[in-house]
Design an enzyme around this catalytic site. Structure first.
Site, PDB file in Angstrom:
ATOM      1  N   ARG A 161       4.475  -8.380   7.011  1.00  0.00           N
ATOM      2  CA  ARG A 161       3.795  -7.188   8.413  1.00  0.00           C
ATOM      3  C   ARG A 161       4.305  -7.165   9.771  1.00  0.00           C
ATOM      4  NH1 ARG A 161      -0.149  -9.060   4.690  1.00  0.00           N
ATOM      5  NH2 ARG A 161      -0.330  -7.042   3.018  1.00  0.00           N
ATOM      6  N   LYS A 192      -3.738  -9.945   6.054  1.00  0.00           N
ATOM      7  CA  LYS A 192      -4.958  -8.793   5.819  1.00  0.00           C
ATOM      8  C   LYS A 192      -6.220  -9.486   4.805  1.00  0.00           C
ATOM      9  CE  LYS A 192      -2.948  -4.468   5.134  1.00  0.00           C
ATOM     10  NZ  LYS A 192      -2.784  -3.277   4.639  1.00  0.00           N
ATOM     11  N   HIS A 261       7.333  -1.770   8.885  1.00  0.00           N
ATOM     12  CA  HIS A 261       7.209  -1.806   7.017  1.00  0.00           C
ATOM     13  C   HIS A 261       8.327  -1.183   6.215  1.00  0.00           C
ATOM     14  CE1 HIS A 261       3.550  -2.857   5.487  1.00  0.00           C
ATOM     15  NE2 HIS A 261       3.078  -1.442   5.451  1.00  0.00           N
ATOM     16  N   ARG A 264       9.502  -4.477   4.941  1.00  0.00           N
ATOM     17  CA  ARG A 264       8.771  -5.050   3.935  1.00  0.00           C
ATOM     18  C   ARG A 264       8.860  -3.965   2.541  1.00  0.00           C
ATOM     19  NH1 ARG A 264       3.984  -7.784   2.893  1.00  0.00           N
ATOM     20  NH2 ARG A 264       2.588  -6.701   2.120  1.00  0.00           N
ATOM     21  N   HIS A 287      -0.624  -8.733  -1.959  1.00  0.00           N
ATOM     22  CA  HIS A 287      -1.197  -7.594  -2.537  1.00  0.00           C
ATOM     23  C   HIS A 287      -2.901  -8.724  -3.112  1.00  0.00           C
ATOM     24  CE1 HIS A 287       1.898  -4.671  -2.021  1.00  0.00           C
ATOM     25  NE2 HIS A 287       1.475  -4.203  -1.374  1.00  0.00           N
ATOM     26  N   TYR A 296       5.923  -0.123  -5.974  1.00  0.00           N
ATOM     27  CA  TYR A 296       7.525  -0.178  -5.833  1.00  0.00           C
ATOM     28  C   TYR A 296       8.241   0.021  -7.599  1.00  0.00           C
ATOM     29  CZ  TYR A 296       6.115  -1.892  -1.538  1.00  0.00           C
ATOM     30  OH  TYR A 296       6.014  -2.086  -0.666  1.00  0.00           O
TER      31      TYR A 296
END
Length: 320
Positions: A161, A192, A261, A264, A287, A296
């Site tokens: 990120r 995150k 992004h 990414r 994630h 994806y």
């Protein structure tokens, strides 16, 4: 807007008068309410039900018909809001005992798929050489050229990120939000939720980082710990990375605007296309839930569908 129709029933006309006089809504807003009530009355007539006798299942049927007719989720939500307000007012007037719109929700809008570059586009951007430029702008500075190259390689090669990228320091420390270990070919990043993860750093990224680190001392301010710095020698910001990436993509001739992004997304999509290992991609992206990564697989299917359409003899329609 709905087509011209017969005058609205008296309760609907009174409600519009209420909106006009007491709530003093603008003309454009009143027109939207008029359209919403017209659709309601026409829909009820098509179902052979009086507006005052509509039930929640009738409203859901109207929603389904309008959705099938091409109305999107946002438009349907606006209609429901107008209908809900009308029946609430009508109930206060003693006209109806039930608000049939309460509890009815518009269908959720489909989430757009993340945009990813084609493999050749991503490789072209990562391999792009700055155009020569005279003067003091960033394109003419070999050190900042090396920095930008390393940034692109890390974003695409490790799926970082942009916040993780700009948080990287040259060396590990107690206050560092992340760092790259070239000898071990991995990076430690804090993503995150302040969760740490380890990501591999490929050969192209290591070469680009080594070239940048050799030139960084001539750019970085004394004592600056950041791996990536601006012309002023201080930590590069996320907005600066976005601006540089947009410029690089334009210079490289890419047909689309590129943001961090997107690289990414490209990392995840291309890795999944090659490996098919969803769990590994989930871990590399950091994630928490695999459902986030599963988007994806749709990108992967789109890629396969394009290949099929272009190459399979049965995919092409026969010309008469």
């Amino acid at each position: 807007m709905a087509e011209a129709a017969a005058p609205l029933p008296e309760p609907a006309e009174h409600y519009l008068a209420h909106l006009r006089a007491e709530r003093q809504l603008a003309g454009r807003t009143l027109a939207l309410y008029t359209d919403a009530l017209t659709r309601l009355v026409q829909g009820a007539a098509a179902l052979q039900v009086a507006p005052e006798s509509l039930q929640p299942h009738h409203v859901r049927m109207l929603m389904a018909r309008l959705h099938a007719g091409g109305l999107g989720s946002r438009s349907l939500a606006l209609l429901l809001s107008a209908w809900r307000g009308f029946y609430r007012w009508w109930g206060l007037q003693g006209g109806v005992k039930l608000n049939p719109v309460d509890g009815v929700r518009a269908p959720k809008a489909a989430k757009p798929l993340p945009k990813a570059l084609a493999v050749d586009q991503a490789v072209a951007l990562a391999s792009y050489e700055h155009k020569s430029s005279k003067g003091g702008d960033e394109r003419g500075d070999p050190a900042l050229h090396a920095r930008d190259h390393a940034i692109v390689e890390l974003l695409y090669g490790s799926g970082l990120r942009v916040g993780e990228l700009v948080g990287l320091d040259v060396q590990a420390s107690g206050s560092a939000a992340g760092w790259v270990d070239l000898a071990e070919a991995h990076a430690q990043v804090r993503g995150k939720g302040s969760k740490w993860r380890e990501v591999p750093v490929g050969g192209a990224s290591r070469e680009a980082l080594a070239a940048w680190l050799a030139l960084r001392p001539g750019v970085a301010a004394t004592g600056e710990p950041a791996l990536f710095v601006s012309q002023r020698g201080t930590r590069l910001s996320a907005s600066q990375v976005r601006a540089r990436l947009k410029t690089l993509a334009l210079e490289a001739g890419l047909p689309t605007s590129v943001h961090p992004h997107m690289l990414r997304h490209s990392f995840a999509s291309h890795l999944l296309q090659s490996s098919g290992d969803l769990r590994a991609v989930q871990e590399l992206l950091g994630h928490a839930n695999i459902s986030t990564t599963q988007v994806y697989t749709k990108l992967d299917f789109q890629h396969l569908a394009k290949v099929y359409d272009a190459a399979h003899p049965r995919a092409k329609k026969k010309t008469p």
